[in-house]
Design a protein around this motif. Structure first.
Motif, PDB file in Angstrom:
ATOM      1  N   SER A 135       0.864  -1.175   0.000  1.00 55.08           N
ATOM      2  CA  SER A 135       0.000   0.000   0.000  1.00 55.08           C
ATOM      3  C   SER A 135       0.900   1.223   0.000  1.00 55.08           C
ATOM      4  O   SER A 135       2.130   1.107   0.046  1.00 55.08           O
ATOM      5  N   GLN A 160       0.439  -2.120  10.033  1.00 55.12           N
ATOM      6  CA  GLN A 160      -0.912  -2.673  10.201  1.00 55.12           C
ATOM      7  C   GLN A 160      -1.865  -2.159   9.116  1.00 55.12           C
ATOM      8  O   GLN A 160      -2.705  -2.900   8.620  1.00 55.12           O
ATOM      9  N   GLN A 161      -1.694  -0.881   8.756  1.00 49.59           N
ATOM     10  CA  GLN A 161      -2.503  -0.289   7.675  1.00 49.59           C
ATOM     11  C   GLN A 161      -2.323  -1.092   6.382  1.00 49.59           C
ATOM     12  O   GLN A 161      -3.306  -1.421   5.712  1.00 49.59           O
ATOM     13  N   TYR A 163      -1.172  -4.156   6.158  1.00 49.28           N
ATOM     14  CA  TYR A 163      -1.576  -5.536   6.430  1.00 49.28           C
ATOM     15  C   TYR A 163      -3.086  -5.696   6.306  1.00 49.28           C
ATOM     16  O   TYR A 163      -3.585  -6.645   5.702  1.00 49.28           O
ATOM     17  N   GLU A 164      -3.816  -4.742   6.864  1.00 42.68           N
ATOM     18  CA  GLU A 164      -5.285  -4.804   6.810  1.00 42.68           C
ATOM     19  C   GLU A 164      -5.807  -4.617   5.392  1.00 42.68           C
ATOM     20  O   GLU A 164      -6.909  -5.055   5.059  1.00 42.68           O
ATOM     21  N   ALA A 165      -5.003  -3.985   4.538  1.00 41.19           N
ATOM     22  CA  ALA A 165      -5.382  -3.842   3.122  1.00 41.19           C
ATOM     23  C   ALA A 165      -4.973  -5.081   2.322  1.00 41.19           C
ATOM     24  O   ALA A 165      -5.095  -5.094   1.094  1.00 41.19           O
ATOM     25  N   GLY A 166      -4.460  -6.109   3.013  1.00 42.79           N
ATOM     26  CA  GLY A 166      -4.081  -7.350   2.340  1.00 42.79           C
ATOM     27  C   GLY A 166      -2.678  -7.319   1.748  1.00 42.79           C
ATOM     28  O   GLY A 166      -2.328  -8.179   0.938  1.00 42.79           O
ATOM     29  N   ASN A 167      -1.874  -6.351   2.150  1.00 42.36           N
ATOM     30  CA  ASN A 167      -0.520  -6.210   1.593  1.00 42.36           C
ATOM     31  C   ASN A 167       0.537  -6.585   2.626  1.00 42.36           C
ATOM     32  O   ASN A 167       0.260  -6.667   3.814  1.00 42.36           O
ATOM     33  N   ASN A 168       1.780  -6.811   2.126  1.00 42.38           N
ATOM     34  CA  ASN A 168       2.823  -7.179   3.092  1.00 42.38           C
ATOM     35  C   ASN A 168       3.834  -6.086   3.383  1.00 42.38           C
ATOM     36  O   ASN A 168       4.807  -6.318   4.077  1.00 42.38           O
TER      37      ASN A 168
END
Ligand code: PMP
Length: 284
Positions: A135, A160-161, A163-168
Motif C-alpha cells: 500500500s 498494520q494499515q 496488512y489490513e489492506a491485504g498487503n505485506n
C-alpha cells in the motif's frame, strides 16, 4: 530458546525485566537485528556501528566492545542450534524507581538479546523470490527516523494499515509527496536501468542492507545508482520497486495500491542486483 540478559544466558522463560524499565515505560532504547546464515553474520560491524551511534544520539553509555557483541551473537547462534538465525539486540536506558521523563543519572542500561529462525536468503531467481504487494500512505512518524528507536508505534501502525489492506508492506511518503521508506525497510525505484533511492536524512533509517547494496552496486558499476528525492509520481511510473532490510535482502514489489508495478513481474535489474548482493554480502 536461550537468550542473553545483562551478562547471562538463560532460557527465554526465565528472563525477567522490571516493569519500571524505561524500555517498557517509554520505549527508551535502541535495537538492532543482524541476520546470519549457516552461522555467518551479515554486516556485523556496520550493524554494531549504527547501534553505537544510536546509543550516543540518546546519551546511553554502554561499555560493550565490538568483540563482546560478536561473542553474544555467536553464542546465541550456537546455543540455539545454528542454521539461519536473526539476532535481535536491545539496549534500554535501564530500570528506574519512578516514572520521570528526564534521563536518570545512575542507572545501568538493560541489555537483552535473543535469536530467532529466519528463512533462507533469497536466491537471485525471478521464479522463487517472494513477491511483495504494498500500500502507500503519508508518513506520520516522527522527525528522527534515522534513530533505530525501540519506540516503534508509528511503524507498527503503518505496517498494520498495509496488512489490513491485504498487503505485506506499506510505502510511506512525506508532505511533499516524496517517498521516504517502508514501515520496516528502505525503498527504491528502478527507472530506465537506474536504481534511485532517497538520500540519508532524518526521514529514513540508514539501513545496513541499503549501505551494503549501494556500495556493492557502485563497485560493480553495471547498474547506475542515484540517491535523491523520489516523488510518488515517479514511484507510480517506475519500472521496478524494491524494498530492502536485513531479513528481506532485496525484495521485489509487483503491486502498489492494487496496480501492477511496471509489467507486474519481478524485474531484470532486481535479479542482477540480488545476484551481486548475494555474492558480496559477507564482505562487510
Ligand atoms: N527502515 C526501517 C524503518 C526499518 O525498520 C528497517 C529494518 N529494521 C530498515 C529500514 C532496513 O534496515 P536494515 O537494512 O538495517 O535491516
Amino acid at each position: 530458546s536461550i537468550v542473553y540478559l545483562n551478562g547471562e544466558y538463560m532460557p527465554m522463560s526465565e528472563a525477567k525485566i522490571s516493569p519500571m524499565d524505561r524500555g517498557f515505560l517509554f520505549g527508551d532504547g535502541i535495537y538492532e537485528v543482524i541476520p546470519s546464515y549457516d552461522g555467518k553474520l551479515v554486516g556485523f560491524a556496520p550493524h554494531i556501528e549504527r547501534m553505537d551511534q544510536g546509543l550516543s544520539f540518546i546519551d546511553i553509555e554502554l561499555d560493550y566492545s565490538i568483540d563482546t557483541w560478536r561473542d553474544i551473537c555467536e553464542t546465541l547462534i550456537e546455543k540455539n542450534g545454528g542454521g539461519n538465525q536473526g539476532i535481535y539486540l536491545h539496549v534500554s536506558r535501564g530500570t528506574d524507581s519512578k516514572r520521570f521523563h528526564a534521563y536518570p543519572d545512575n542507572i545501568a542500561p538493560t541489555v537483552y538479546a535473543f535469536s530467532f529462525e529466519i528463512a533462507p536468503a533469497p536466491k537471485p531467481e525471478k521464479g522463487t523470490v517472494k513477491q511483495y504487494k504494498v500500500s502507500s500512505t503519508q508518513d506520520l512518524r516522527w522527525k528522527r527516523c534515522n534513530i533505530k528507536s525501540t519506540a516503534l508505534l508509528g511503524n507498527v501502525m503503518h505496517f498494520q494499515q498495509g496488512y489490513e489492506a491485504g498487503n505485506n508492506e506499506i510505502i510511506l511518503y512525506n508532505a511533499n509527496d516524496e517517498m521516504t521508506e517502508g514501515s520496516a525497510c528502505n525503498a527504491y525505484i528502478v527507472k530506465d536501468g537506474t536504481v534511485i533511492t532517497p538520500p540519508l536524512d532524518h526521514q529514513i533509517l540508514p539501513g545496513i542492507t541499503r549501505l551494503m547494496l549501494l556500495d556493492i552496486l557502485r563497485k560493480d558499476g553495471s547498474i547506475k545508482v542515484e540517491e535523491r528525492a523520489v516523488t510518488m509520481d515517479e514511484v507510480r511510473n517506475a519500472d521496478e520497486i524494491w524494498l530492502t532490510s536485513s531479513s528481506k535482502e532485496i525484495a521485489p514489489v509487483v503491486e502498489l495500491d492494487g496496480t501492477p508495478v511496471g509489467d507486474g513481474k519481478v524485474g531484470d535489474v532486481w535479479e542482477q542486483a540480488q545476484r551481486l548482493y548475494s555474492a558480496g554480502k559477507y564482505d562487510y
